[in-house]
Design a protein around this motif. Structure first.
Motif, mmCIF file in Angstrom:
data_model
loop_
_atom_site.group_PDB
_atom_site.id
_atom_site.type_symbol
_atom_site.label_atom_id
_atom_site.label_comp_id
_atom_site.label_asym_id
_atom_site.label_seq_id
_atom_site.Cartn_x
_atom_site.Cartn_y
_atom_site.Cartn_z
ATOM 1 N N SER A 221 -17.578 15.501 1.136
ATOM 2 C CA SER A 221 -17.764 16.314 -0.069
ATOM 3 C C SER A 221 -17.409 15.534 -1.334
ATOM 4 O O SER A 221 -16.874 16.072 -2.290
ATOM 5 N N GLY A 222 -17.716 14.232 -1.306
ATOM 6 C CA GLY A 222 -17.539 13.398 -2.485
ATOM 7 C C GLY A 222 -16.142 12.903 -2.747
ATOM 8 O O GLY A 222 -15.876 12.285 -3.785
ATOM 9 N N SER A 223 -15.191 13.146 -1.831
ATOM 10 C CA SER A 223 -13.824 12.690 -2.055
ATOM 11 C C SER A 223 -13.174 12.356 -0.715
ATOM 12 O O SER A 223 -13.789 12.482 0.345
ATOM 13 N N GLY A 224 -11.925 11.943 -0.773
ATOM 14 C CA GLY A 224 -11.185 11.613 0.436
ATOM 15 C C GLY A 224 -9.784 11.175 0.070
ATOM 16 O O GLY A 224 -9.439 11.031 -1.108
ATOM 17 N N PRO A 225 -8.929 10.944 1.056
ATOM 18 C CA PRO A 225 -7.557 10.508 0.770
ATOM 19 C C PRO A 225 -7.555 9.110 0.164
ATOM 20 O O PRO A 225 -8.354 8.253 0.546
ATOM 21 N N ILE A 226 -6.657 8.878 -0.784
ATOM 22 C CA ILE A 226 -6.642 7.631 -1.544
ATOM 23 C C ILE A 226 -5.350 6.864 -1.285
ATOM 24 O O ILE A 226 -4.259 7.429 -1.320
ATOM 25 N N ALA A 227 -5.498 5.566 -1.039
ATOM 26 C CA ALA A 227 -4.354 4.667 -0.933
ATOM 27 C C ALA A 227 -4.330 3.781 -2.171
ATOM 28 O O ALA A 227 -5.344 3.176 -2.539
ATOM 29 N N SER B 239 0.830 -1.198 0.000
ATOM 30 C CA SER B 239 0.000 0.000 0.000
ATOM 31 C C SER B 239 0.863 1.246 0.000
ATOM 32 O O SER B 239 1.935 1.276 0.623
ATOM 33 N N SER B 240 0.377 2.264 -0.696
ATOM 34 C CA SER B 240 1.027 3.569 -0.688
ATOM 35 C C SER B 240 -0.024 4.611 -0.329
ATOM 36 O O SER B 240 -0.997 4.800 -1.058
ATOM 37 N N TYR B 241 0.182 5.271 0.822
ATOM 38 C CA TYR B 241 -0.812 6.212 1.349
ATOM 39 C C TYR B 241 -0.124 7.489 1.786
ATOM 40 O O TYR B 241 0.759 7.455 2.656
ATOM 41 N N LEU B 242 -0.462 8.590 1.138
ATOM 42 C CA LEU B 242 0.097 9.887 1.493
ATOM 43 C C LEU B 242 1.623 9.876 1.454
ATOM 44 O O LEU B 242 2.295 10.454 2.304
ATOM 45 N N GLY B 243 2.157 9.162 0.467
ATOM 46 C CA GLY B 243 3.594 9.130 0.279
ATOM 47 C C GLY B 243 4.345 8.109 1.100
ATOM 48 O O GLY B 243 5.572 8.040 1.036
ATOM 49 N N THR B 244 3.632 7.304 1.883
ATOM 50 C CA THR B 244 4.269 6.295 2.721
ATOM 51 C C THR B 244 3.872 4.905 2.246
ATOM 52 O O THR B 244 2.688 4.630 2.045
ATOM 53 N N GLY B 245 4.845 4.011 2.079
ATOM 54 C CA GLY B 245 4.585 2.652 1.638
ATOM 55 C C GLY B 245 4.612 1.669 2.785
ATOM 56 O O GLY B 245 5.398 1.798 3.722
ATOM 57 N N THR B 246 3.732 0.666 2.740
ATOM 58 C CA THR B 246 3.685 -0.393 3.740
ATOM 59 C C THR B 246 3.510 -1.729 3.030
ATOM 60 O O THR B 246 3.038 -1.801 1.895
ATOM 61 N N SER C 242 -0.588 4.048 6.371
ATOM 62 C CA SER C 242 -0.141 5.091 7.300
ATOM 63 C C SER C 242 0.497 6.213 6.509
ATOM 64 O O SER C 242 1.106 5.992 5.460
ATOM 65 N N GLY C 243 0.327 7.431 7.017
ATOM 66 C CA GLY C 243 0.909 8.607 6.379
ATOM 67 C C GLY C 243 0.468 9.867 7.082
ATOM 68 O O GLY C 243 -0.409 9.850 7.956
ATOM 69 N N THR C 244 1.068 10.981 6.715
ATOM 70 C CA THR C 244 0.738 12.281 7.292
ATOM 71 C C THR C 244 -0.129 13.060 6.320
ATOM 72 O O THR C 244 0.246 13.253 5.162
ATOM 73 N N ASN C 245 -1.294 13.503 6.792
ATOM 74 C CA ASN C 245 -2.261 14.204 5.958
ATOM 75 C C ASN C 245 -2.313 15.671 6.377
ATOM 76 O O ASN C 245 -2.614 15.989 7.535
ATOM 77 N N ASN C 246 -2.022 16.580 5.450
ATOM 78 C CA ASN C 246 -2.130 18.022 5.730
ATOM 79 C C ASN C 246 -3.268 18.665 4.948
ATOM 80 O O ASN C 246 -3.301 19.879 4.766
#
Length: 504
Positions: A481-487, A85-92, A140-144
């Motif tokens: 609002s129809g969207s969200g963070p994507i992994a 997985s790659s989430y917010l620039g972090t791979g696991t 896992s990742g940091t969301n700003n």
């Protein structure tokens, strides 16, 4: 333990996230990869025009008419799952292994005394693992840009806060848990209209989601296949399906990047959800195989939709850790916030029906003394999956979502077998197209490569096969609002299966 019977009407308090869960599950429970004996899996599952294997009871019962003796088989397997997985620039990277028994069968051959016309047939009772539901991942990742609190604020809308408290209609919702953990609070604008805000002021947050999924779908097939003049074979089977699915999901936010003028109020919070889905269903399969020449076989089969009756048990809870925060500064009698938790006091149980789409297969096999080549196509319309409740008919939103998101596909499978005395060498490849109507940048097609060897004697046989499958997907932990963070995710499954057969 007492249970709350969650009617479909009461389920209307679950918006957004839970509705998408139903839509996702409709595909998860209907998208089957190749199954069957080790021999058939080595051929990528391309078996609709073949026969003489217990797997015919599931795929095309006409193939049972090609047996010339009785047999008993057992097929243990070991499956390795891996998720990147790659989430917010972090791979696991997550992996797990599962031992299972995907096949068990008894085939009884009953020849006819006639030398032409009806030549007899075979009756079979088989157990097949038609769908492996195991899957683990860790994001896992940091969301700003956002927080799941944004979803809670939007979902709360203008709901009366009393409805979010224990005893209210919306207490049994994720937003209700957030309200009772003080992550959101109600306020009023200048016109006196209610809305929700958060007391937290931050511009970044560490996010993590850990998901552990397990379970399988099995099918008992009670089937018969008949032989007519060694030219035409016909068969039918009754399928009795079972579904077992468990999902434990934990979402956590921590290490908040607070704004300079904001209170450092909250250290972290976590949301835990537990799903336990159990069901049983029924379907019916008809099939035929025609042999116009000794080297050619053509097969077709039709499997009706599978009608499941499902019991869905759901629990959720939330825990938040505060920095001795004075949430009510104007009320000195209230204690400061430290550790706060809230959970559903009883599991929510809902009963409903799920219809899994029909399947139509067609294929041909070229056969010689030194081996064979088999290929097939399978048509499945995933948009035809449908939910229904005997209590109320309020699955309109989910069923509309299934029709809007999914489409029909044609799955392709090809395999070959080479015979060398008593040894068999096999290989195959299969391709399952992306079933999403608008898949975006991610191609969710599944490609599988298989290979195996086998040994045949008059008394017994043994086949060993390995299958490597790969696909991609995306995970959105929350929407607003129809969207969200994507992994972005990559799934790999390696399955090793052994089939031992005993003739009698």
């Amino acid at each position: 333990m007492n249970k709350i019977i969650l009617t479909v009407i009461a389920a209307s308090c679950f918006t957004g996230l839970s509705a998408q869960d139903f839509i996702d599950n409709a595909l998860i429970f209907s998208r089957y990869q190749a199954t069957g004996s080790a021999r058939i899996q080595a051929l990528s599952g391309a078996q609709v025009s073949l026969g003489g294997d217990y797997s015919s009871a599931l795929a095309n019962p006409a193939g049972l008419g090609m047996f010339n003796r009785s047999e008993f088989t057992i097929s243990p397997a070991l499956t390795f799952h891996r998720t990147k997985s790659s989430y917010l620039g972090t791979g696991t990277d997550e992996s797990k292994s599962v031992f299972n028994v995907p096949g068990l069968s008894l085939v009884l051959y009953n020849p006819s005394r006639s030398e032409s016309g009806f030549l007899g047939g075979s009756f079979a009772v088989t157990l097949s693992r038609v769908n492996d539901l195991h899957l683990d991942y860790n994001l896992s990742g940091t969301n700003n840009q956002s927080s799941i609190i944004d979803y809670f604020l939007e979902d709360a809308g203008d709901i009366d806060p009393n409805e979010l408290l224990f005893g209210g209609n919306y207490f049994y919702s994720l937003t209700g848990l957030a309200y009772n953990n003080y992550l959101i609070e109600d306020a009023y604008d200048n016109n006196g209209d209610r809305y929700y805000v958060t007391a937290l002021g931050f511009n970044s947050v560490d996010q993590q989601e850990i998901s552990q999924r397990k379970g399988a779908q099995y099918q008992w097939s009670i089937a018969y296949g008949a032989n007519f003049s060694d030219k035409f074979f016909a068969g039918a089977s009754l399928g009795i399906a079972t579904l077992r699915y468990k999902l434990n999901q934990v979402y956590k936010e921590s290490n908040f990047g607070y704004l300079p003028d904001a209170d450092v109020a909250l250290r972290d919070f976590s949301l835990q959800e537990d799903y336990d889905i159990r069901g049983s269903g029924v379907n019916f399969t008809l099939g035929g195989i025609y042999r116009p020449a000794n080297f050619l076989q053509v097969g077709v089969s039709y499997t009706t939709p599978t009608y499941y009756q499902i019991t869905d048990t759901y629990k959720a809870g939330m825990n938040s850790n505060w920095n001795n925060y004075d949430y009510y500064p104007d009320d000195p009698t209230d204690d400061n916030l430290n550790s706060v938790s809230e959970e559903f006091d009883q599991p929510l149980v809902s009963d409903y029906n799920l219809t899994v789409p029909m399947k139509v297969k067609a294929g041909l096999a070229l056969i010689s003394k030194i081996g064979l080549i088999s290929t097939e196509v399978e048509f499945v319309n995933h948009s035809k999956a449908k939910y229904k409740s005997d209590i109320a008919d309020d699955f309109q939103f989910e069923n509309d979502g299934i029709r809007d998101e999914y489409t029909s596909v044609i799955n392709l499978r090809t395999g070959a077998e080479y015979r060398l005395n008593q040894l068999r060498f096999r290989g195959g490849v299969s391709y399952m197209p992306d079933p999403l109507l608008q898949g975006g940048d991610t191609n969710r097609s599944i490609i599988s490569f298989s290979g195996g060897v086998g040994y045949r004697s008059k008394e017994f046989y043994v086949d060993v096969t390995g299958v490597l499958s790969q696909t991609k997907s995306q995970r959105v932990p929350y929407y607003f609002s129809g969207s969200g963070p994507i992994a972005d995710q990559k799934f790999q499954k390696t399955n090793f299966i052994i089939t031992c057969g005993f003739n009698f």
